[in-house]
Design an enzyme around this catalytic site. Sequence first.
Site, mmCIF file in Angstrom:
data_model
loop_
_atom_site.group_PDB
_atom_site.id
_atom_site.type_symbol
_atom_site.label_atom_id
_atom_site.label_comp_id
_atom_site.label_asym_id
_atom_site.label_seq_id
_atom_site.Cartn_x
_atom_site.Cartn_y
_atom_site.Cartn_z
ATOM 1 N N LYS A 13 0.819 -1.220 0.000
ATOM 2 C CA LYS A 13 0.000 0.000 0.000
ATOM 3 C C LYS A 13 0.849 1.264 0.000
ATOM 4 C CE LYS A 13 -1.469 -0.427 4.612
ATOM 5 N NZ LYS A 13 -0.613 -1.581 4.903
ATOM 6 N N ARG A 88 -7.418 2.020 10.453
ATOM 7 C CA ARG A 88 -7.009 0.640 10.684
ATOM 8 C C ARG A 88 -7.958 -0.076 11.634
ATOM 9 N NH1 ARG A 88 -1.180 1.327 9.453
ATOM 10 N NH2 ARG A 88 -0.153 -0.675 9.341
ATOM 11 N N ARG A 127 12.504 -6.471 3.603
ATOM 12 C CA ARG A 127 12.362 -5.049 3.277
ATOM 13 C C ARG A 127 13.438 -4.228 3.989
ATOM 14 N NH1 ARG A 127 6.590 -2.185 4.124
ATOM 15 N NH2 ARG A 127 6.962 -2.539 6.334
ATOM 16 N N ARG A 159 13.414 -1.697 9.356
ATOM 17 C CA ARG A 159 12.496 -1.160 10.370
ATOM 18 C C ARG A 159 12.447 -2.125 11.544
ATOM 19 N NH1 ARG A 159 6.895 0.432 7.373
ATOM 20 N NH2 ARG A 159 6.096 -0.460 9.306
ATOM 21 N N ARG A 170 1.876 -8.057 13.949
ATOM 22 C CA ARG A 170 1.222 -7.058 13.079
ATOM 23 C C ARG A 170 0.184 -7.727 12.180
ATOM 24 N NH1 ARG A 170 6.003 -4.615 10.017
ATOM 25 N NH2 ARG A 170 4.466 -3.299 9.000
HETATM 26 P P1 AMP Z 1 2.812 1.176 8.693
HETATM 27 O O1 AMP Z 1 3.982 1.983 8.273
HETATM 28 O O2 AMP Z 1 1.522 1.641 8.054
HETATM 29 O O3 AMP Z 1 3.037 -0.315 8.521
HETATM 30 O O4 AMP Z 1 2.613 1.426 10.271
HETATM 31 C C1 AMP Z 1 3.599 1.041 11.199
HETATM 32 C C2 AMP Z 1 2.986 0.912 12.577
HETATM 33 O O5 AMP Z 1 2.451 2.188 12.994
HETATM 34 C C3 AMP Z 1 1.804 -0.051 12.677
HETATM 35 O O6 AMP Z 1 2.219 -1.394 12.839
HETATM 36 C C4 AMP Z 1 1.080 0.497 13.904
HETATM 37 O O7 AMP Z 1 1.744 0.114 15.092
HETATM 38 C C5 AMP Z 1 1.262 2.009 13.751
HETATM 39 N N1 AMP Z 1 0.134 2.590 12.980
HETATM 40 C C6 AMP Z 1 0.172 3.098 11.719
HETATM 41 N N2 AMP Z 1 -1.047 3.526 11.344
HETATM 42 C C7 AMP Z 1 -1.888 3.275 12.386
HETATM 43 C C8 AMP Z 1 -3.270 3.455 12.610
HETATM 44 N N3 AMP Z 1 -4.075 3.975 11.659
HETATM 45 N N4 AMP Z 1 -3.777 3.087 13.811
HETATM 46 C C9 AMP Z 1 -2.993 2.566 14.767
HETATM 47 N N5 AMP Z 1 -1.690 2.334 14.624
HETATM 48 C C10 AMP Z 1 -1.120 2.682 13.441
#
Ligand code: AMP
Length: 214
Positions: A13, A88, A127, A159, A170
């Site tokens: 995404k 989310r 990644r 990361r 996750r």
């Molecule tokens: P991402 O880069 O989108 O994979 O986000 C990394 C981490 O940030 C996720 O695993 C969550 O811990 C936190 N996170 C990102 N977006 C949200 C959201 N909309 N609600 C809650 N936690 C989030």
Amino acid sequence: MNLIFLGAPGAGKGTQSTVVAEKMNIPHISTGDIFRYNIKNQTELGKKANEYISKGELVPDELTVSIVTDRLMQDDCKNGFALDGFPRTIPQAEALEKFLAEHGKKIDNALNIQVDENILVERLSNRRFCPKCNGTFHMIENKLTEEICPVCGAELKQRDDDKEEVILQRLQEYHKSTEPLIDFYRSRNVLTDVPPIIGMEKAIAATLKVLGIE
Ligand code: AMP
């Protein structure tokens, strides 16, 4: 156009929404990027968010919603936005819907980026990102033999939440809290499934086609 990108961690995404936002000249808003920026700069928000992110858990809804609604109030969002990684949870989606309605807006399309579940762990654990130019790479897909950025030559990093034990948490969070959003947006008649396609370029082309941009 007001867009949402849904999909499991590792579905692509981030890459897809970045390209679409650029093509449509709308801001790309990633809650994950906002949190990581704050973690790097050791802000209060970053410290709080990291307590959850480091364990593969979701940051609490209230905190996340206020960050996004503040961002959506900014001027550059008036002709549209591409939300990546938000909402989310159902409460986040409801809060977003309410906020948009109060501003005479709505979501035009929620793109569900589908992916073959068995490739997710492999994709996330391979990644890497570049702390200098912010590129994201895959050790195998990008045929990297060393952890050096192919664009700018800086040392690539992984990361913390792409380590295997956190990845599994996750994915569990995704199935429990985020997957129900597919039906939420389907019931609002704005869901578009983007079927799994191998190879990022082809996958991006499929998304652009769905949106009528090529
Ligand atoms: P991402 O880069 O989108 O994979 O986000 C990394 C981490 O940030 C996720 O695993 C969550 O811990 C936190 N996170 C990102 N977006 C949200 C959201 N909309 N609600 C809650 N936690 C989030």
